[in-house]
Write an enzyme that holds these catalytic residues in place. Structure first.
Site, PDB file in Angstrom:
ATOM      1  CB  SER A 117      -0.934   0.010   1.218  1.00 55.40           C
ATOM      2  OG  SER A 117      -0.205  -0.209   2.409  1.00 55.40           O
ATOM      3  CD  GLU A 150      -4.187   3.159  -4.943  1.00 51.61           C
ATOM      4  OE1 GLU A 150      -4.364   4.380  -4.844  1.00 51.61           O
ATOM      5  OE2 GLU A 150      -3.428   2.509  -4.179  1.00 51.61           O
ATOM      6  CG  ASN A 188      -2.905   3.715   1.853  1.00 55.25           C
ATOM      7  OD1 ASN A 188      -3.506   3.857   2.913  1.00 55.25           O
ATOM      8  ND2 ASN A 188      -2.847   2.553   1.236  1.00 55.25           N
TER       9      ASN A 188
END
Length: 281
Positions: A117, A150, A188
């Site tokens: 992430s 993503e 994020n």
């Protein structure tokens, strides 16, 4: 793309395996021990059954999905697939070691991907000899429900690799968004102030946990920041925050909060441990 392996059977790995199996893919789920895998497959089966009970999943699809998941503690078996999705803890050295080991035994055509992430895809890819067949594939928790994924292009990721994996996640019923290899990518990075300001408000005693969450939800958010941290995992949230802070050379606006460290060190990790900012026991 017919066969996918998921490296790591934790919350994210189990969710990704479930999503792939429900979409009709053969799935190899890898972890270090049979006990970890047994716990994961029990969680996956219960989740699939819940989908059937709610009318979200057809019974025949559920049965096929359960049969499609193969468990292994052999990294060699996990490497002999079309697509590898790594979902181990957010530690650069650990991920690089796993990819280097997989690279030695995987078929030449196999595509490698990381569910990281926040970590650099380019740095992860450099641990292999297949940087053109390497990218980031970042699912969101719970992975079998959340639609967004993503796709992060590394410095040498080929168009063929992007297209193949985009088609795969689309088959899983996901919406793929292409990102550049920047720290924390899109979601994020945007989320850091969401968590950071909430933690600062709490640390300054400006308001309590429930009050902050309630006020944020009154603006249209489905979950408040502390509810979301508990869902993601306080350890994961802290690791990502630290990673982004380091990646931007200690930019103050990304600085982790002492509350995050305290939650992790006291093992109050959120829903998965039974207690985080809220009590789930």
């Amino acid at each position: 793309m017919n066969k996918i392996s998921v490296i790591g059977s934790g919350t994210m790995g189990a969710g990704i395996a479930q999503a792939a199996a429900l979409a009709g893919f053969e799935v190899v789920l890898y972890d270090l021990s049979d006990d970890l895998l047994a716990s994961a497959i029990d969680q996956i089966h219960k989740s699939i059954d819940k989908g059937v009970a709610r009318g979200k999943t057809e019974t025949t699809v559920a049965k096929t999905a359960k049969k499609n998941i193969y468990l292994t503690t052999s990294l060699v078996e996990a490497a002999h697939v079309d697509l590898v999705i790594e979902a181990v803890p957010e530690k650069m050295n650990l991920k690089r070691e796993i990819f280097a080991a997989l690279d030695e035994v995987a078929h030449e055509h196999t595509i490698f991907s990381s569910n990281t992430s926040s970590l650099s895809i380019g740095v992860l890819a450099s641990s292999t000899h297949r940087q053109d067949r390497f990218l980031g594939v970042h699912f969101f928790n719970p992975a079998h429900i959340m639609k967004l994924v993503e796709l992060i292009r590394g410095d040498f990721t080929s168009e063929e690799t992007i297209t193949a994996v985009q088609d795969t996640v689309t088959q899983m019923g996901k919406t793929a968004v292409l990102c550049k290899d920047t720290p924390a990518f899109i979601v994020n990075r945007v989320a850091r102030p969401f968590y950071g300001e909430a933690l600062r408000l709490l640390g300054e005693n400006a308001a309590g946990i429930e009050t902050i969450d309630k006020l944020i939800k009154s603006l249209g958010f489905r979950m408040g920041p502390f509810e979301l941290i508990d869902l993601v995992g306080c350890d994961v949230n802290f690791a990502v925050t630290q990673s982004v802070y380091d990646a931007y050379f200690q930019e103050p606006k990304y600085r982790p909060h002492p509350i995050q460290r305290r939650m992790v060190e006291s093992e109050r990790l959120g829903r998965k441990s039974g207690r985080g900012f809220y009590d789930y026991t």
